[in-house]
Enzyme design. Structure first.
Site, mmCIF file in Angstrom:
data_model
loop_
_atom_site.group_PDB
_atom_site.id
_atom_site.type_symbol
_atom_site.label_atom_id
_atom_site.label_comp_id
_atom_site.label_asym_id
_atom_site.label_seq_id
_atom_site.Cartn_x
_atom_site.Cartn_y
_atom_site.Cartn_z
ATOM 1 N N ASP A 84 -21.184 45.713 -42.872
ATOM 2 C CA ASP A 84 -20.389 44.587 -42.832
ATOM 3 C C ASP A 84 -21.119 43.252 -42.147
ATOM 4 O O ASP A 84 -21.543 43.420 -40.935
ATOM 5 C CB ASP A 84 -19.093 44.896 -42.171
ATOM 6 C CG ASP A 84 -18.135 43.790 -42.275
ATOM 7 O OD1 ASP A 84 -18.019 42.835 -43.368
ATOM 8 O OD2 ASP A 84 -17.099 43.609 -41.297
ATOM 9 N N GLU A 135 -22.595 36.042 -48.627
ATOM 10 C CA GLU A 135 -21.634 35.003 -48.268
ATOM 11 C C GLU A 135 -21.997 33.756 -48.336
ATOM 12 O O GLU A 135 -22.971 33.431 -47.902
ATOM 13 C CB GLU A 135 -21.408 35.535 -46.780
ATOM 14 C CG GLU A 135 -20.151 34.399 -46.139
ATOM 15 C CD GLU A 135 -19.544 35.037 -44.690
ATOM 16 O OE1 GLU A 135 -19.662 36.289 -44.471
ATOM 17 O OE2 GLU A 135 -19.384 34.078 -43.795
ATOM 18 N N GLY A 178 -9.461 38.152 -37.225
ATOM 19 C CA GLY A 178 -8.776 38.439 -36.279
ATOM 20 C C GLY A 178 -7.289 37.575 -36.599
ATOM 21 O O GLY A 178 -7.015 37.509 -37.905
ATOM 22 N N GLY A 208 -11.078 38.928 -43.481
ATOM 23 C CA GLY A 208 -10.248 38.447 -42.479
ATOM 24 C C GLY A 208 -8.964 38.770 -43.104
ATOM 25 O O GLY A 208 -7.751 38.081 -42.983
ATOM 26 N N GLY A 209 -8.670 39.984 -43.595
ATOM 27 C CA GLY A 209 -7.505 40.399 -44.385
ATOM 28 C C GLY A 209 -6.107 40.563 -43.465
ATOM 29 O O GLY A 209 -4.953 40.577 -43.978
ATOM 30 N N ASN A 229 -11.091 42.548 -46.930
ATOM 31 C CA ASN A 229 -11.560 43.441 -45.567
ATOM 32 C C ASN A 229 -10.443 43.428 -44.646
ATOM 33 O O ASN A 229 -9.907 42.121 -44.454
ATOM 34 C CB ASN A 229 -12.883 42.778 -44.850
ATOM 35 C CG ASN A 229 -14.051 42.651 -45.989
ATOM 36 O OD1 ASN A 229 -13.897 43.259 -47.189
ATOM 37 N ND2 ASN A 229 -15.146 42.092 -45.606
HETATM 38 P P1 13P Z 1 -9.981 41.287 -39.818
HETATM 39 O O1 13P Z 1 -10.429 41.787 -38.547
HETATM 40 O O2 13P Z 1 -9.375 39.725 -39.553
HETATM 41 O O3 13P Z 1 -9.020 42.219 -40.638
HETATM 42 O O4 13P Z 1 -11.203 40.862 -40.852
HETATM 43 C C1 13P Z 1 -11.876 41.828 -41.205
HETATM 44 C C2 13P Z 1 -13.123 41.480 -41.632
HETATM 45 O O5 13P Z 1 -13.270 40.537 -42.677
HETATM 46 C C3 13P Z 1 -14.629 42.347 -41.759
HETATM 47 O O6 13P Z 1 -15.551 41.499 -42.459
#
Ligand code: 13P
Length: 287
Positions: A84, A135, A178, A208-209, A229
């Site tokens: 990641d 990205e 986050g 950023g799920g 994610n």
């Molecule tokens: P979150 O920590 O906001 O769920 O985001 C995870 C992410 O995008 C990892 O690449």
């Protein structure tokens, strides 16, 4: 079964669902996510940040643990082990270590440098049957000390990177890592739709799920997002369950100090949130 993420994400685009990438930190995290995927017959992606890789003593340890666990637990659903937000060097280390997928995060480079490094890595990955995510437009918030501003990716730049042969693409659409701040404007679906128009069937990735409302997740999937994610939410569930265990004084009762007991509530909590996300993303029974 350890596989690249290409087929599972192409299938997700066709089937209009998304596969979750859940980041791992240790053995408990990995076991919780793998068993939940198997119980729900769902494909899954294990995400490893460079910081988490270092924490687990290195990418080779991670790759060895994951492939051995898939074997020992008889995990038959498709599993991708994915770097990641990889650096250029980190991608090469993971290719060598036995990862089945990497993300090269060249979003902080000028677009020409992002293009040249990405195309070189596309070749290195594809020579070994490994999938690669790129990205465009940095994802806001902080992740392992990497702070992004939360840009909306330029759809034309997305097209430029997509044309390099990457297998899936993370395009910033106002999403951040986050917890989301109270004054968050939400996802930019116009930008997402424009990018989708230009790149066709290439799977899109939503970082950023954590904390994105269910209706926005569903809309994003309908517009071509096939990988979502999630990291912070698993950490928060783990933390909450562990706190409850300690606050209830359970670590002081009998053998409650045994790490296998102490970490069990957090482990179960990760399983709950991972299943919830798989339901929301529509990946259950899509293995
Ligand atoms: P979150 O920590 O906001 O769920 O985001 C995870 C992410 O995008 C990892 O690449």
């Amino acid at each position: 079964m350890l596989v690249s993420a290409t087929k599972m994400l192409n299938d997700a685009v066709q089937g209009k669902y998304a596969v979750g990438q859940f980041n791992i930190n240790n053995l408990e995290w990995t076991k919780a996510i793998l068993t939940t995927a198997q119980e729900n017959n769902s494909p899954v992606i294990l995400g490893v940040s460079e910081g988490a890789g270092k924490y687990m003593t290195g990418f080779k340890t991670v790759a060895a643990m994951v492939s051995a666990m898939i074997d020992e637990l008889n995990i038959t659903v498709p599993v991708a082990l994915h770097l990641d937000h990889g650096t250029y060097d980190g991608c090469y280390k993971c290719i060598e270590a036995g990862f089945s997928s990497v993300m090269f995060d060249g979003s902080h480079f000028p677009i020409d440098e992002n293009v040249s490094k990405t195309s070189e890595l596309v070749k290195a990955c594809h020579d070994k049957g490994i999938s690669i995510e790129a990205e465009v437009g940095s994802i806001g918030g902080e992740e392992d000390g990497v702070v992004g501003a939360g840009e909306i990716a330029d759809p034309n730049e997305c097209k430029k990177i997509a044309d390099l042969g990457v297998d899936f693409l993370a395009a910033g659409i106002g999403n951040i890592h986050g917890k989301y701040p109270d004054n968050w404007q939400g996802l930019d679906f116009d930008a997402l739709a424009k990018t989708k128009d230009l790149i066709g069937d290439l799977p899109l990735v939503l970082h950023g799920g954590t904390g994105i409302p269910a209706d926005m997740i569903k809309k994003a999937i309908s517009l071509g997002v096939a990988k979502i994610n999630v990291n912070t939410e698993c950490q928060l569930y783990f933390q909450e369950a562990t706190r409850k265990y300690i606050e209830a004084g359970k670590d002081l009762q009998g053998k409650g100090f045994d790490p296998r007991k102490l970490l069990a509530p957090g482990y179960e909590a990760i399983k709950v949130i991972v299943k919830e996300k798989m339901e929301l993303f529509g990946s259950i029974n899509k293995a």
